[in-house]
Enzyme design. Sequence first.
Site, PDB file in Angstrom:
ATOM      1  N   GLU A  84       0.190   4.733  -5.900  1.00  0.00           N
ATOM      2  CA  GLU A  84       1.400   5.428  -6.379  1.00  0.00           C
ATOM      3  C   GLU A  84       1.542   6.682  -5.533  1.00  0.00           C
ATOM      4  O   GLU A  84       1.209   7.788  -5.938  1.00  0.00           O
ATOM      5  CB  GLU A  84       1.300   5.768  -7.864  1.00  0.00           C
ATOM      6  CG  GLU A  84       2.632   6.287  -8.425  1.00  0.00           C
ATOM      7  CD  GLU A  84       2.586   6.599  -9.908  1.00  0.00           C
ATOM      8  OE1 GLU A  84       1.514   6.501 -10.507  1.00  0.00           O
ATOM      9  OE2 GLU A  84       3.653   6.938 -10.456  1.00  0.00           O
ATOM     10  N   GLN A 110      -7.426   8.572 -15.885  1.00  0.00           N
ATOM     11  CA  GLN A 110      -6.326   9.313 -15.252  1.00  0.00           C
ATOM     12  C   GLN A 110      -6.792  10.251 -14.137  1.00  0.00           C
ATOM     13  O   GLN A 110      -6.126  10.406 -13.116  1.00  0.00           O
ATOM     14  CB  GLN A 110      -5.583  10.125 -16.325  1.00  0.00           C
ATOM     15  CG  GLN A 110      -4.567  11.124 -15.813  1.00  0.00           C
ATOM     16  CD  GLN A 110      -3.264  10.480 -15.387  1.00  0.00           C
ATOM     17  OE1 GLN A 110      -2.483  10.038 -16.204  1.00  0.00           O
ATOM     18  NE2 GLN A 110      -3.041  10.412 -14.081  1.00  0.00           N
TER      19      GLN A 110
END
Length: 424
Positions: free
Chosen positions: A212, A151
Amino acid sequence: MDVVIRNANLADGQQGVDVAIENGRIAAVGPRLPLQAAQEIDAAGDLLSTPFVDAHFHMDATLSYGLPRVNASGTLLEGIALWGELKPHLTQQALIDRALQYCDWAVARGLLAIRTHVDVCDDRLLAVEALLEVKRLVAPYLDLQLVAFPQDGVLRAPNALINLKRAITMGVDVVGGIPHFERTMAEGAESVRILCEYAADQGLMVDMHCDESDDPMSRHIETLAYQSNRLGLHGRVTGSHLTSMHSMDNYYVSKLLPLIREAGVAAIANPLINITLQGRHDTYPKRRGMTRVPEMLAAGIPVAFGHDCVMDPWYSLGSGDMLEVAHMGLHVAQMTGQAAMRDCFRAVTSTPAAILGLQDYGVAPGCHADLVLLDAADPVEAIRLRAARRMVMRRGKIIAESPRAQARLSLPGRPEQVNFRLNR
Ligand SMILES: [Zn+2]
C-alpha cells in the site's frame, strides 16, 4: 413453503424468476413456480441479488473520525500515527458500540458479510476481545471474519508476533501482515515468510496489507505469491491494496501477473481509500494509485473491491454501501464496458464471498436464503443508481427495508401526482 419471491431478475441475466424459500434456505428457483407460500413477495422485475460482501474493512477503527483529532495531511502515514494516538484511549465498550452501530448500517444496505482486520499491536488485545464479542452478537444476521493485523509491523513493533498468535488462539480467523511498513524491504519479505509459514502450519488463510505504497519498487506481492506457491496455500491467500502495482514497470508486471495467478492469490482493491490516500506526494500528473484491476481479472486473478474505512483516521466518509464502493472502483479503473461493469458488481458480491470462503452463498436450491432486492433491473443499473435496497433477507426473514426513490409532484398541466422512478 415459507416464502416465494415472484418475478425477479437475477445478476446472471435471468429474468422473471421465482425463488421459493423454506426453513431459511432456497428450495427452488425457476419461472412461475406452481406453489403456495405463507408469504408472497412481488419483486416486480427488480434485481434479486445475493448479499453484498466486504472483503476488507477495519471495524476496530470505524466511526472514530475526529478522535482525538482529524487527519490534516490526509495521508496513510498520518492516519497510522493518528490511530496510534487513539489506541491508548480505546475502551472495549466504545469499540463494541461503534462496531454494532456500523453493523446496523451495513445490514440496512444489504451488506451481510465482512472481513475485518483487527489491530493486534496493543498488548491488551482490547480490540480483539471487543470484535470477537461483536462477531458473536451479530452472527444471527451478519458473518464477521477477523484478520489478526499487526498494524505497526510484525517485526517492527515489539510483541506483535506474540500478540498475533495470541489473537489467533483467542479465535481470530485469518493471518494478516503489513510488509511495506516493516523497516526494510528485506524485513518486509521476512515478515511475509514468517506469517505464511505460521498460516500454513495452523491451516489458516492469509490476508496481508501488501504494497500500500506509491513506491514502484515495493514488490512484496511477488514474495507473497512465492510463499503461497512454495507452501501450497493456493486459494487461501489474499493481497490487499497492492497499490504499488499502479506505479510498477509494465514489463515487470507482465511477469508478475502470471506468478500471482499460478500461486492462487486473490486481490482486494479498496477504491474509495486508494483514490484518496495514494499519489499524495505527487504534483501533476497525479497517480490514481488503485491496483491494476482489469489487467488482473484478464489474467484470471480474482479481484474484490473492499470498503476499507468508514469515518476513521484514514477516511472521513463512507456508509457501508458496497454499491458506492463498486461505483468508485468502476470509475477509477475505467471499467465502463458492459461486461466490466458486471465484473464490478461481482467484485462486491460473489468474488469476496469466495475469498472469505462463505458456504452456501448463491441464488440456487440449497443455498442460504440470504438475499437483497434492489430497486434496479440489473447489476449495471444497481451501480448507476446505488439502488435502494427494497428488502434485505437473512435466512428467509426480512431484516431491513428501504423505500424506492421516487418523486411525488403536482405541477400545472400535469396529472395531480406523478411518480417518477429513477430507473424505469
Ligand atoms: Zn486496510
